[in-house]
Design an enzyme around this catalytic site. Structure first.
Site, PDB file in Angstrom:
ATOM      1  N   SER A 604       0.853  -1.183   0.000  1.00 38.44           N
ATOM      2  CA  SER A 604       0.000   0.000   0.000  1.00 38.44           C
ATOM      3  C   SER A 604       0.888   1.232   0.000  1.00 38.44           C
ATOM      4  CB  SER A 604      -0.934   0.018   1.214  1.00 38.44           C
ATOM      5  OG  SER A 604      -0.228   0.315   2.398  1.00 38.44           O
ATOM      6  N   LYS A 605       0.295   2.370  -0.250  1.00 36.22           N
ATOM      7  CA  LYS A 605       1.027   3.627  -0.211  1.00 36.22           C
ATOM      8  C   LYS A 605       0.032   4.764  -0.116  1.00 36.22           C
ATOM      9  CE  LYS A 605       5.499   4.585  -0.424  1.00 36.22           C
ATOM     10  NZ  LYS A 605       6.486   3.800   0.319  1.00 36.22           N
ATOM     11  N   GLY A 606       0.431   5.799   0.579  1.00 35.40           N
ATOM     12  CA  GLY A 606      -0.365   7.022   0.627  1.00 35.40           C
ATOM     13  C   GLY A 606       0.474   8.185   0.151  1.00 35.40           C
TER      14      GLY A 606
END
Length: 1060
Positions: A604-606
């Protein structure tokens, strides 16, 4: 894809009976007073709540002003006294203004106002009688005076009427004084004259006075709320006891919250209301003028407004509101309007200004409709399909699972998207269809708005609810038909149809939550075209705030990755960053997905993109991003504060996050905030936190480097090389995490290092003890003792120019020399370990400089830094004989450490976590923590050895490039992991416990016990551990192309072992 209408969800009315299993302490990031409560607060003082100290010299000053006015000769002598006294007594200006202004300045104001009267009178003479009402003369009187320490603005206006074509003094003073970027603060007093102007039916004067703040204590202690310490001296002089009590109470609440405190008070003997807002200064630029637009839209006007600044960093606004036309059928009564204003103030705080603001000001759309339209406008800019059939055809011919093809398609996609539908063109289309936006908003509201109480409750129903019960929302088919009929051409239809796609994709939102600090939307990613995004996402969040926009993407339900903040130094850079925001986020999460092959969490990544000129707001943007996402993860707990939301996803979600660019110093806040909001998973929410919160710092323990070193040592071992004879070059110096730990753990002969300070080189070998000294001190190579260099050695700093090297070469620019040094091959070395540097430093354009006669000039590369080499460049190097291991395999030590940190956080209860995993305030490190760190390090090394060996073996057997094998290995493990989690193997209790007994750290099993861990850790997380452990062990042993029969043998062996 979820569709609200298809699911039959229409204005869900929810029961607020508490479920004890799902309730937690009230989060309250914002405070909102709730109308309709049993005991509304009533103000017993009827004046402004301010009493200015009496100006003893007022009469004498007025005489002096009259003389000055008379000397000018502009106002007839017979009118001088009347005009002067009108200014002094009839406009309601308090004594403090006259005490601080000079007689000359006041004279100037009086002349300006009189000139305005004369000009308006002359203008009215030329107006036909039929065009004006009896007894009504339209005055236009405008005065503005600005100085560095104060300002005055006076304007004629009709109470309650928006005047977008007027002088917009509120916008002006807001930009220049309230929202300016400097450290100086300003307070504002504004009021409207009690009487109308002569011969005018409804025009009054509005006066604004701005003063530079002079605080009692400019530098209070953090968290200070005592007014005598943080107050502005004029405020402390003028405010009544009651006003001080109100401000003190709201400030005490504001310092404990992420968002604003919003209160309202009844005024004794009147239907008027006093609205008070307290919020962190600078967190809502444009709110002052936006509030005027808001209450005007409900038929209210303000008699007085105050903006007070406090030296603890908070702002308080106080608005005195009354009805313009009581009993008017055009607007709701003030008792209903104030409730809606309270709720919409929270919405307005999130976005004080939006792209469709003009439609609200002119009454074509409501505030909620314009803010909804603004959010969809952002959605459109990122997802409007502009690539056309040609791109789709090309994509179908290329295997996007091959990284080089994916890079090519990504570059082509960026170029195609840049010019087709620009942001300005999209906005131009939206401005043509406010009626369509209205209909599309009703559909959105009909799905997501919740009337939380029954019809028999005496709680005042909101106007939002009444609006969507009066007008019938259209279903999806009707909306599609309406867009086709109303939109002028194909482009317009495409743009407006994306509103419908947005509505269909939105699974939940905090849009209607009474208190919020930013707007968040949980979107179903099924609308993404597979030809552009071949790896399907599991989940997507979109966050929109007043200073930023951001996404959070994940490829699995259980996933983890960092949150980064992107800054733009100028509008051009912002435009580029905005266009690439989603694709960058997607690619980063995808890389993380491949890297996380050994651990239960997927990738995941933000990414948070700060708006242009908002670089100083990084911390505030991060806090809003985190808090608004938490609105969609936590159950509601406080009616009127956090009401239920419509959840079309229907499953509990937990996100696991970590630090990334520009957020390393913010994760402690996120951890503490999650705990304060009652999140049961606060311990595991963020990795990379301080040791006092149970964090395991990667740099302190060299976690990422441990994995990198195993690949370096693996090459030496396979090729029977003596590390002490290896000549080594490294980008990323002794000041960084990877660079410093690589030096501390290495035993090769360093030839060169380049870092932020410059280039350090010695063909005879750099002094190892000196490098260790720098690494332990965590400083760059500019502190290297150059007396330890051989005659052939040198150091060139980026700040230096025209430096002569020992070989006679002259370096014209130290900066250019550093930026391209890694491409030079005249200084021979065997091992290159990039530990720092920009992505794509070596790409298809530059890789040729590292190859001569089809042979790589660097024998070995272990890519520690993320994305330092592009995939096509890697393949070129490998084709030329370089032994290269790519980033996704090499630097996974950090993610393994973070995963085991998360596991410990989930396995311990709060008391056990604080006792065994949190370093005490006096620096005492728990014994369990020390032993657990050592076990984490062993797991990192073991996982790295397993993958290294699997890739080496597969390469020897197939000759497929190691960079390709790395991806094949990751994809094989990920695919098998997901399949295993869906099989019935998990339900085999003996197998399940056997696998978890091997997969879980022994220390946790010994301290807590398997059964207790099974009871505490969420089942979907345990399933992920089960699947990832079995999948990785199988693929590492049998390779990425192993048959089903090999897996059958693998599982038979496993079953036989635990049965024994």
């Amino acid at each position: 894809m979820a569709s609200a209408v298809q699911n039959g969800l229409v204005n869900k009315q929810l029961n607020l009976e508490d479920d004890p299993q799902s309730r937690h302490p009230s989060p309250q990031p914002t405070h909102l007073s709730v109308p309709g409560r049993p005991n509304p607060r009533i103000l017993h003082e009827k004046d402004s709540g301010y009493v200015a100290p009496k100006f003893e010299g007022k009469e004498k000053q007025m005489e002096e002003v009259m003389d000055l006015v008379d000397e000018q000769g502009f106002i007839p002598e017979a009118l001088v006294e009347a005009e002067t006294k009108w200014f002094y007594y009839d406009l309601g200006i308090d004594d403090m203004f006259f005490a601080t202004e000079s007689a000359e300045a006041i004279m100037s104001h009086i002349l300006t106002l009189y000139a305005g009267k004369v000009a308006s009178y002359v203008h009215n003479i030329g107006t036909p009688r039929a065009e004006k009402e009896e007894g009504d003369a339209s005055y236009v009187i405008r005065l503005d005076r600005e100085a560095e320490d104060h300002a005055v603005y006076i304007d004629t206006s009709v109470p309650g009427a928006m005047a977008p074509d007027g002088p917009n003094y509120e916008l002006r003073l807001e930009r220049k004084y309230l929202d300016h970027a400097g450290k100086t603060c300003y307070r504002v007093e504004t009021f409207r004259s009690d009487t109308t102007l002569p011969r005018s039916k409804d025009q009054k004067l509005r006066c604004y006075f701005v003063y530079q703040c002079d605080f009692a204590n400019p530098n209070p202690q953090p968290g200070e709320t005592r007014l005598e310490e943080i107050g502005e001296k004029r405020f402390l002089q003028k405010a009544t006891k009651n006003t001080k009590e109100i401000y003190s109470a709201v400030l005490e609440r504001a310092v404990t919250r992420t968002g604003p405190v919003i209160e309202y008070f009844d005024i004794e003997g009147s239907r008027d209301k006093r609205l008070v807002l307290a919020f962190k200064r600078g967190s809502a630029e444009g709110l002052f003028s936006a509030m005027s637009d808001l209450y005007h839209s409900y038929g209210l006007t303000s008699s007085r407004k105050y903006v007070e600044q406090f030296s603890n960093g908070y702002t308080v606004m106080s608005l005195y509101l009354r009805e313009v036309h009581p009993n008017s059928s055009r607007h709701p009564p003030i008792e209903a309007a104030i409730f809606q204003i309270l709720k919409e103030t929270s919405l307005l705080y999130c976005l004080p200004k939006n792209k469709l603001q003009d439609h609200f000001v002119k009454g074509r759309l409501t505030l909620q409709e314009t803010i909804y339209g603004h959010c969809v406008f952002i959605f459109l800019n990122h997802f409007l399909n502009r690539l056309g059939p040609e791109y789709k055809a090309l994509a179908s011919l290329l295997d996007s699972s091959v990284s080089s093809n994916a890079d090519l398609l990504s570059s082509l996609k960026r170029r195609l998207r840049n010019e087709t539908f620009t942001a300005d063109y999209i906005l131009e289309i939206l401005n043509r269809y406010p009626d369509l936006i209205h209909s599309l908003y009703l559909s959105f509201a009909n799905t997501h708005y919740v009337q939380t109480r029954g019809e028999t409750d005496d709680f005042i129903p909101t106007l939002s609810y009444l609006r969507i019960t009066v007008e019938k929302p259209l279903n999806d088919a009707e909306l599609k038909d309406l867009i086709v009929k109303r939109a002028n051409d194909e482009n317009d239809r495409l743009v407006m149809d994306y509103f419908r796609i947005f509505n269909q994709s939105c699974l939940k939102t905090n849009f209607y939550t009474p208190t919020k600090v930013a707007l968040s939307f949980r979107l179903h990613p099924a609308f993404l075209p597979l030809e552009e995004y071949p790896q399907p996402l599991y989940g997507m969040f979109l966050v929109v705030s007043s200073e930023s926009r951001g996404f959070h993407l994940r490829f699995r339900d259980i996933a983890r990755g960092g949150i980064r903040i992107v800054k733009s130094p100028n509008p051009e850079a912002y435009a580029i960053n905005a266009r690439s925001l989603f694709d960058e986020n997607y690619n980063l999460a995808n890389t993380q997905q491949r890297k996380n092959k050994d651990i239960p969490e997927g990738g995941s990544k933000g990414v948070i993109l700060l708006d242009v000129n908002q670089e100083s707001k990084a911390a505030g943007a991060f806090e809003k991003y985190i808090d608004s996402i938490m609105d969609l993860l936590l159950p509601p707990t406080s009616p009127g504060i956090k009401d239920p939301i419509v959840d079309l996803h229907g499953k509990e979600e937990i996100l696991f996050m970590g630090p990334d660019e520009n957020t390393a110093n913010l994760v402690d806040w996120a951890t503490e905030h999650a705990r304060n909001r009652g999140a049961p998973w606060w311990k595991s929410f963020f990795t990379g936190k301080s040791q006092k919160y149970g964090g395991i710092p990667h740099d302190m323990y060299g976690m990422t480097t441990l994995s990198v070193r195993e690949y370096v040592l693996g090459i030496y071992d396979k090729l029977k090389l003596d590390p002490s004879t290896i000549r080594k070059f490294q980008t990323g110096g002794p000041d960084g995490d990877l660079g410093s730990n690589e030096i501390l753990q290495s035993n090769e002969k360093y030839i060169a290092i380049s870092d932020g300070a410059g280039v350090l080189l010695d063909p005879e070998g750099l002094d190892h003890e000196e490098l260790v000294r720098l690494a332990k001190k965590r400083v760059m190579i500019n502190e290297y003792d150059i007396s330890k260099l051989s005659p052939k050695g040198f150091r060139v700093l980026v700040s230096e120019n025209n430096v002569e090297l020992p070989n006679g070469e002259t370096v014209r620019s130290g900066m250019t020399f550093r930026n391209t040094f890694y491409l030079r091959t005249d200084y021979k070395y065997d091992m290159f370990v990039p530990c720092g540097g920009r992505p794509a430093s070596i790409d298809l354009r530059t890789v040729g400089q590292l190859i001569s006669n089809k042979k790589a000039l660097i024998p070995f590369i272990v890519e520690g830094a993320n994305l330092f080499i592009t995939e096509d460049a890697r393949l070129r190097l490998e084709e030329a004989g370089c032994v290269l291991y790519k980033d996704a395999s090499v630097n996974k030590g950090g993610v393994t450490s973070s995963s085991m940190e998360v596991l410990a956080s989930l396995a311990f209860d709060d008391a056990g976590f604080l006792e065994h995993m949190c370093v005490k305030d006096d620096g005492t490190v728990p014994q369990f923590y020390q032993e657990y760190v050592q076990q984490v390090q062993k797991v990192i090394k073991n996982n790295a050895r397993l993958e290294f060996a699997a890739i080496w073996k597969e390469f020897e057997e197939t000759g497929v490039p190691r960079s390709v094998l790395s991806d094949k290995l990751s994809n094989a493990i990920t695919k098998l992991d997901e399949e295993l989690q869906r099989t019935n193997l998990w339900h085999n209790e003996e197998l399940r416990k056997s696998v978890l007994d091997d997969a879980l750290p022994n220390l946790l099993l010994d301290k807590i016990g398997l059964d207790t861990i099974l009871g505490r850790v969420p089942e979907n997380y345990l399933r992920a551990i089960f699947g990832s452990y079995l999948a990785s062990r199988f693929v590492y042993k049998f390779g990425p192309s192993a048959s089903q029969f090999a897996f059958f043998d693998f599982m038979n062996e496993r079953m036989a072992s635990f049965r024994k």
